[in-house]
Design an enzyme around this catalytic site. Structure first.
Site, short mmCIF file in Angstrom:
data_model
loop_
_atom_site.label_atom_id
_atom_site.label_comp_id
_atom_site.label_asym_id
_atom_site.label_seq_id
_atom_site.Cartn_x
_atom_site.Cartn_y
_atom_site.Cartn_z
N GLU A 114 -7.08 1.42 55.00
CA GLU A 114 -6.15 2.41 55.53
C GLU A 114 -4.84 1.68 55.76
O GLU A 114 -4.52 1.25 56.87
CB GLU A 114 -6.69 3.02 56.83
N GLU A 123 4.12 0.83 53.28
CA GLU A 123 3.58 -0.27 54.10
C GLU A 123 2.79 -1.24 53.23
O GLU A 123 1.86 -1.90 53.71
CB GLU A 123 2.73 0.29 55.24
#
Length: 276
Positions: A114, A123
């Site tokens: 995740e 990210e």
């Protein structure tokens, strides 16, 4: 982070994705004889998805062996305490290492992560997973399997003014070349969003040892929702959708937003000079 950790919808959806994978990997008629399925969680954090994976194994009756890789020493301590408190025992092996340098003792049937940001790839999920896919067996899968970002022009005078008001000694352009994760309230959506970038995992190039290039660029033409209305484009709103496994998905894209999920906000890309 603690607020997002309370988002049970996300973790329930991850559990559903792992359950679907386990059922596909070990059909009902092979449950008694099949070896344990090996899952590897990269970026385990404080363990909420590790716990979801364990619940998935219990719910499906599949045997599973799991590795949790985490580089943050504070999170590792939390994982160790959680493993003791929740009785993970020998079901989960903790590896305190950066995924770029980790060396697990075996390869995995599934790589669970995740690492997604508000724009999907912002990210470094693609780069992290491209490096970690060496942990996968040749037929191994990634959860998530793919994600797509979306972009749309917006009128957002308040957000633009907030960027202009930032004073920290940096060049003004720096603040307008920085994306901001925020809740988009008083903004006007000037055109329907369009898909931007898609990443699929595992990402194994045809050349075998060929380098993976995640550079992307796109050009989009937006049709104004109200061509007759005057509007000022202050920037762009960004969203993402992800397919965790099979037909199990998560989304912050408004047309398909996962109901009641609160883990991610949208992202705002400001323009230094608004366009009329």
């Amino acid at each position: 982070y603690e607020t997002f950790e309370r988002d049970q919808i996300k973790y329930d959806t991850y559990q559903s994705a792992v359950e679907a994978f386990l059922r596909d990997k070990v059909p009902e008629e092979r449950v008694a004889s099949a070896p344990p399925v090996v899952l590897m969680m990269v970026g385990a954090g404080r363990g909420p998805i590790v716990a979801a994976c364990l619940r998935a194994a219990d719910a499906t009756g599949r045997r599973m062996r799991m590795y949790a890789i985490e580089k943050n020493p504070n999170a590792v301590v939390t994982l160790q305490r959680r493993a003791e408190a929740e009785g993970w025992g020998d079901r989960v092996t903790l590896i305190a290492s950066d995924m770029r340098h980790a060396a697990p003792p075996e390869q995995a049937d599934a790589l669970v992560s995740e690492l997604l940001g508000a724009f999907g790839d912002n990210e470094l999920s693609p780069e992290c997973l491209d490096g970690a896919q060496r942990f996968l067996k040749p037929d191994g899968v990634s959860i998530p399997q793919e994600y797509t970002s979306y972009v749309a022009p917006i009128s957002a005078a308040k957000l633009h003014a907030a960027c202009a008001a930032l004073q920290d000694g940096k060049d003004e352009r720096t603040h307008f070349e920085t994306p901001y994760v925020c809740k988009l309230h008083s903004v006007g959506l000037l055109a329907d969003s369009q898909p931007c970038f898609t990443f699929t995992h595992p990402n194994r190039p045809a050349g075998g040892d060929a380098l993976i290039d995640n550079r992307r660029h796109g050009r989009f033409v937006f049709a104004a929702r109200d061509p007759a209305a005057a509007a000022c484009v202050h920037g762009f709103a960004g969203y993402f959708t992800t397919r965790l496994y099979g037909d199990v998905t998560l989304s912050i894209h408004p047309p398909t937003h996962t109901p009641e999920m609160s883990s991610w906000f949208a992202i705002y890309f400001p323009l230094q000079h608004p366009v009329l």
